[in-house]
Design an enzyme around this catalytic site. Structure first.
Site, PDB file in Angstrom:
ATOM      1  NE  ARG A 175       5.669  -3.382  17.378  1.00  0.00           N
ATOM      2  CZ  ARG A 175       5.590  -2.590  16.327  1.00  0.00           C
ATOM      3  NH1 ARG A 175       6.456  -1.588  16.182  1.00  0.00           N
ATOM      4  NH2 ARG A 175       4.658  -2.767  15.413  1.00  0.00           N
TER       5      ARG A 175
ATOM      6  CE  LYS B 228      -4.079  -2.123   2.077  1.00  0.00           C
ATOM      7  NZ  LYS B 228      -5.104  -2.060   3.141  1.00  0.00           N
TER       8      LYS B 228
ATOM      9  CE1 TYR C 211     -12.001 -12.926   5.040  1.00  0.00           C
ATOM     10  CE2 TYR C 211     -11.409 -10.622   5.356  1.00  0.00           C
ATOM     11  CZ  TYR C 211     -11.309 -11.794   4.638  1.00  0.00           C
ATOM     12  OH  TYR C 211     -10.511 -11.854   3.522  1.00  0.00           O
TER      13      TYR C 211
ATOM     14  CB  ALA D   8      -0.132   1.407  16.320  1.00  0.00           C
ATOM     15  N   GLY D   9      -0.950  -0.477  13.253  1.00  0.00           N
ATOM     16  CA  GLY D   9      -0.381  -0.775  11.947  1.00  0.00           C
ATOM     17  C   GLY D   9      -1.115  -0.069  10.821  1.00  0.00           C
TER      18      GLY D   9
END
Length: 269
Positions: free
Chosen positions: A150, A64, A214, A125-126
């Site tokens: 982290r 991305k 999911y 937090a990715g």
């Protein structure tokens, strides 16, 4: 015309099911949508080598950020998040980057009854957390509490928050359960990470949970929320919503959402 989803691994992707069903329902004969195994380092060369028959690309992990970098122009939301899940071929041959993860989140969360300006907690937090912060801003939040293992990962979210006008507040992972009383809780962590929280959550009376997973479903966290009578949104809901946005940009026609939803439900039974 052609389109595809890029990522690694990619064999599991359900995107072809959704898009192909949309093509059939919209009467787009001659359109096809495939999977292409592609890492971030390979993406620029792959995109550069595509012919004019390529209308668009869906991009999943880990490409991305590379997708945003390869684009000639990008939407404000993709720029703010620092990542693109969508590359659209323009008539002049250039590539336009967008992030329909964000708009998809806003769509499914609004449909689930998330109120404007409510409190928001994000677990993790990715990359998906980046989209969640931007979606929270579009839903009127001014502060997002990010619970992560982290601190350095939360620090990388702060520029996203600044770009969309949201204050990112860090909370240590051991304190996660104490922050599940929010109006919206978004879990972006990998499979199994949030499972221990299910026994100690403090759901609010009108909390909406979005769990980006999911498979398997429901997760223990989702099962806890469902048992409490809360509205729960799954990663499958987002998968459909972000694909709907891509379909319209790739083809220039309105997405046949019902047909796309039915096809997705058919393979997930």
């Amino acid at each position: 015309m052609r389109a595809a989803v890029l990522g690694r691994p990619i064999a599991h992707s359900l995107s072809p099911v959704i898009h192909e069903a949309g093509y059939a329902a919209a009467g787009l004969a001659g359109w096809s949508y495939t999977r292409i195994e592609c890492g971030a380092e390979e993406l620029p060369a792959l995109v550069a080598g595509l012919g004019p028959e390529w209308a668009g690309l869906s991009v999943t992990m880990p490409g991305k950020e590379a997708a945003l970098a390869v684009a000639d122009r990008a939407s404000p939301v993709a720029t703010a998040v620092g990542a693109a899940n969508t590359l659209v071929r323009r008539p002049d041959g250039s590539w336009y980057a967008d992030n329909t993860d964000v708009t998809g989140m806003v769509t499914v969360l609004t449909s689930a009854g998330v109120r404007p300006g409510g409190t928001v907690t994000v677990l993790g937090a990715g990359g998906t957390a980046r989209a969640a912060v931007a979606a929270a801003a579009q839903l009127g939040a001014t502060t997002v509490t990010v619970v992560a293992r982290r601190p350095s990962a939360v620090a990388r979210l702060r520029p996203v928050g600044a770009a969309v006008g949201v204050d990112v507040v860090a909370v240590a992972w051991p304190d996660a359960a104490a922050h599940t009383h929010a109006d919206l809780v978004v879990s972006t962590v990998p499979k199994g990470v949030a499972d221990p929280l299910a026994a100690g959550v403090d759901w609010g009376p009108s909390t909406v949970l979005f769990d980006a997973l999911y498979d398997p479903w429901p997760t223990p966290l989702a099962a806890s929320a469902l048992a409490a009578g809360l509205r729960v949104v799954s990663g499958l809901d987002l998968l459909l919503a972000q694909a709907v946005g891509q379909f319209t940009q790739f083809t220039g026609v309105s997405a046949p959402v019902d047909a796309m939803r039915t096809a997705l439900a058919g393979v997930r039974r």
